[in-house]
Design a protein around this motif. Structure first.
Motif, short mmCIF file in Angstrom:
data_model
loop_
_atom_site.label_atom_id
_atom_site.label_comp_id
_atom_site.label_asym_id
_atom_site.label_seq_id
_atom_site.Cartn_x
_atom_site.Cartn_y
_atom_site.Cartn_z
N ARG A 210 -7.76 -0.90 -8.06
CA ARG A 210 -6.81 0.08 -8.57
C ARG A 210 -5.45 -0.16 -7.95
NH1 ARG A 210 -8.82 6.01 -7.64
NH2 ARG A 210 -7.41 6.50 -9.35
N VAL A 211 -4.41 0.12 -8.71
CA VAL A 211 -3.06 0.01 -8.17
C VAL A 211 -2.26 1.21 -8.66
CG1 VAL A 211 -2.30 -1.46 -10.10
CG2 VAL A 211 -0.97 -1.41 -7.98
N THR A 212 -1.54 1.83 -7.75
CA THR A 212 -0.66 2.93 -8.09
C THR A 212 0.78 2.46 -7.93
OG1 THR A 212 -2.24 4.63 -7.43
CG2 THR A 212 0.07 5.27 -7.50
N VAL A 213 1.52 2.50 -9.02
CA VAL A 213 2.91 2.05 -9.03
C VAL A 213 3.81 3.27 -9.19
CG1 VAL A 213 4.60 0.61 -10.21
CG2 VAL A 213 2.22 -0.14 -10.07
N PRO A 214 4.65 3.58 -8.21
CA PRO A 214 5.53 4.75 -8.31
C PRO A 214 6.76 4.47 -9.17
CG PRO A 214 5.87 3.65 -6.22
CD PRO A 214 4.76 2.90 -6.90
N GLU A 215 7.45 5.54 -9.54
CA GLU A 215 8.70 5.38 -10.27
C GLU A 215 9.76 4.76 -9.37
OE1 GLU A 215 7.22 8.36 -9.80
OE2 GLU A 215 6.88 9.38 -11.72
N GLY A 216 10.77 4.20 -10.01
CA GLY A 216 11.92 3.71 -9.27
C GLY A 216 11.80 2.31 -8.73
N LEU A 217 10.77 1.55 -9.14
CA LEU A 217 10.59 0.18 -8.63
C LEU A 217 11.17 -0.84 -9.60
CD1 LEU A 217 6.95 0.14 -7.20
CD2 LEU A 217 9.09 0.78 -6.07
N THR A 218 11.65 -1.93 -9.02
CA THR A 218 12.04 -3.08 -9.81
C THR A 218 10.80 -3.91 -10.15
OG1 THR A 218 12.37 -4.45 -7.84
CG2 THR A 218 14.28 -3.18 -8.62
N VAL A 219 10.98 -4.92 -10.99
CA VAL A 219 9.86 -5.81 -11.30
C VAL A 219 9.37 -6.49 -10.03
CG1 VAL A 219 9.21 -7.95 -12.46
CG2 VAL A 219 10.50 -6.21 -13.71
N ALA A 220 10.29 -6.92 -9.18
CA ALA A 220 9.91 -7.62 -7.95
C ALA A 220 9.10 -6.71 -7.02
CB ALA A 220 11.15 -8.12 -7.23
N LYS A 221 9.52 -5.46 -6.89
CA LYS A 221 8.79 -4.54 -6.02
C LYS A 221 7.46 -4.13 -6.64
CE LYS A 221 12.78 -2.82 -3.47
NZ LYS A 221 13.61 -1.64 -3.10
N THR A 222 7.42 -4.04 -7.96
CA THR A 222 6.15 -3.78 -8.63
C THR A 222 5.18 -4.92 -8.35
OG1 THR A 222 7.24 -2.53 -10.40
CG2 THR A 222 5.05 -3.42 -10.88
N ALA A 223 5.68 -6.15 -8.38
CA ALA A 223 4.84 -7.32 -8.11
C ALA A 223 4.23 -7.24 -6.71
CB ALA A 223 5.65 -8.59 -8.26
N ALA A 224 5.00 -6.73 -5.75
CA ALA A 224 4.48 -6.60 -4.38
C ALA A 224 3.35 -5.58 -4.32
CB ALA A 224 5.62 -6.20 -3.44
N TYR A 225 3.48 -4.47 -5.03
CA TYR A 225 2.40 -3.48 -5.08
C TYR A 225 1.15 -4.08 -5.70
CZ TYR A 225 4.85 0.82 -3.66
OH TYR A 225 5.49 1.80 -2.94
N VAL A 226 1.33 -4.83 -6.79
CA VAL A 226 0.19 -5.43 -7.48
C VAL A 226 -0.51 -6.45 -6.58
CG1 VAL A 226 -0.46 -6.91 -9.42
CG2 VAL A 226 1.12 -5.00 -9.78
N GLN A 227 0.27 -7.22 -5.85
CA GLN A 227 -0.31 -8.21 -4.95
C GLN A 227 -1.14 -7.54 -3.86
OE1 GLN A 227 1.77 -11.91 -3.38
NE2 GLN A 227 1.87 -10.65 -1.54
N ASP A 228 -0.59 -6.47 -3.27
CA ASP A 228 -1.31 -5.78 -2.19
C ASP A 228 -2.60 -5.14 -2.69
OD1 ASP A 228 0.69 -6.49 -0.47
OD2 ASP A 228 1.71 -4.55 -0.50
N ALA A 229 -2.57 -4.59 -3.90
CA ALA A 229 -3.73 -3.85 -4.40
C ALA A 229 -4.75 -4.72 -5.11
CB ALA A 229 -3.27 -2.74 -5.34
N LEU A 230 -4.28 -5.72 -5.85
CA LEU A 230 -5.17 -6.49 -6.72
C LEU A 230 -5.28 -7.96 -6.34
CD1 LEU A 230 -4.08 -5.00 -10.16
CD2 LEU A 230 -5.97 -4.27 -8.70
#
Length: 446
Positions: A210-230
């Protein structure tokens, strides 16, 4: 806006606020609804097919061999003794009936044993010994599309329920057959089956896949969340996140500038348990969520109203861009429509937006006075109008604020959240704005 501790010359519309705790962490309980699982065929037939493995010992115990051996022995005794006469009978001796009696008894025994074997073979699958009870915590995966019987078997295999029937009855009792959600679950050993059903209806209770992506992120920061979670490499995600890769399936991406997916990778919680996990799969899930989240918006009416009130000729993509700037500048729900009004008022009056947040997209963090002197299409101090792309993914509330700003005559705002100090001031003139900055400096003085 201008920093109250180091005010810059000129009209500052807003200072890009630093990254704050994601709104998801302040708004607990936000869940994505999952499609109900489709029921699958029952497993009873396969269980019955396996039942003969538990049959009684081979039927040769009750075979005709015993009868034959008894008959031969009896016949031998008969031959050695001669014919058997009944007392008082004067005629020839009648043949002995003992072999027939023994054969009948053996036949009855064979039938009884056969019935026992058949009885055991026909026993209900639920009568079979269950798996060893689980201990500690057990994690199970419910695949997309798994029905009640498939889930029941997983629970039996994990030792969480004693048999499939127990779970099936609990599901039926709660009317939950079409509400069991896929995903990864963790259950404590000995948990009542009713609580298992309740959790399956509520949805996954672990963070695995599972990955939780908050509002206000850029594509690059979203990628970091996805990497950490998935575990998907951030570089692979960014490389895949191009509008041209998806515009054929998502026509609204034809408006996107610079082949960018900025603004479209929707903030939400995504569960990929039992699904393919790849950069492409994650991006498609986010684009699907964008479509769902914005489907109820009346873009056309909102854009027509904006043109009438402010003289701006916006399309959907322009609204999304401004919404992303509002996302980075506003802090509270009350701020959003007011910040939106400031930006529209400035565009109506031919003034630049003067938002630090747009240059923060370039610097990736804090913005200095020197940064605001650098030429960039994202420098809204030097360039009038909108930046070329969204600077983050906005919340639906910010999109709504961009479509429907509050009617004000504000041209400036000062928003400060500094520990226990909070200041949200909106001003009509530059002098009022500078006075608000000075007051904020005094309020925070040691």
């Amino acid at each position: 806006m201008a920093d109250p501790r180091n005010p810059r010359g000129g009209a500052g519309a807003g200072q890009g606020r630093p990254d704050r705790t994601p709104r998801h962490s302040r708004q607990q309980g936000r869940r994505a609804a999952e499609a109900p699982c489709a029921p699958l065929a029952r497993h009873a037939a396969s269980q019955r097919a396996q039942a003969p493995d538990r049959a009684a010992p081979p039927r040769r115990v009750a075979s005709g061999a015993t009868t034959r051996r008894v008959s031969e022995r009896t016949q031998a005794q008969t031959r050695s003794r001669g014919a058997v006469r009944h007392p008082g009978s004067g005629g020839p001796a009648a043949p002995s009936r003992l072999p027939l009696v023994v054969a009948a008894v053996a036949a009855v025994a064979a039938v009884v044993v056969a019935c026992l074997v058949v009885s055991r073979c026909a026993a209900s699958p639920s009568d079979a010994p269950s798996q060893e009870p689980a201990s500690g915590e057990v994690e199970i995966q419910v695949a997309e599309g798994a029905g009640t019987d498939a889930i029941a078997q997983s629970l039996v295999d994990a030792g969480l329920v004693k048999d499939s029937a127990t779970f099936t009855k609990a599901v039926m009792a709660q009317g939950a057959g079409q509400s069991l959600k896929p995903g990864t679950y963790r259950f404590a050993a000995g948990i009542p089956v009713t609580q298992i059903v309740e959790q399956l209806v509520e949805g996954p209770n672990t963070t695995s896949n599972r990955v939780t992506v908050p509002e206000g992120l850029t594509v690059a920061k979203t990628a970091a969340y996805v990497q950490d979670a998935l575990g998907i490499p951030a570089d692979d995600f960014v490389a895949q996140a191009k509008a041209s890769n998806y515009s054929s399936d998502y026509p609204f991406l034809s408006e996107a500038a610079d082949d960018s997916l900025e603004g479209f990778l929707w903030a939400s919680t995504y569960d990929f348990s039992g699904k393919e996990v790849s950069a492409d799969a994650v991006i498609r899930a986010m684009l699907d969520r964008y479509v769902t989240a914005t489907a109820s918006l009346d873009w056309q009416s909102g854009e027509a109203a904006l043109k009438g009130a402010y003289g701006v000729d916006f399309d959907d993509y322009d609204v999304l861009i401004l919404a992303s700037v509002i996302e980075r500048e506003a802090v509270t729900e009350q701020d959003r429509p007011l910040v939106s009004s400031v930006f529209y008022n400035r565009m109506r009056d031919g003034m630049p937006l003067q938002s630090d947040a747009t240059m923060g997209y370039v610097t990736g963090g804090e913005v200095t006075a020197d940064d605001l002197k650098k030429e960039s299409p994202y420098n809204t101090y030097l360039n009038k109008g909108l930046p070329p792309t969204p600077i983050c993914t906005p919340s639906i509330e910010c999109v709504q604020a961009a479509l429907n700003p509050q009617s004000t005559d504000y041209l400036y705002f000062l928003i400060i959240e500094n520990g226990t100090y909070s200041n949200h001031t909106f001003s009509r003139t530059y002098d009022e704005h500078m006075a608000a900055i000075e007051q904020a400096r005094q309020d925070q003085a040691p």
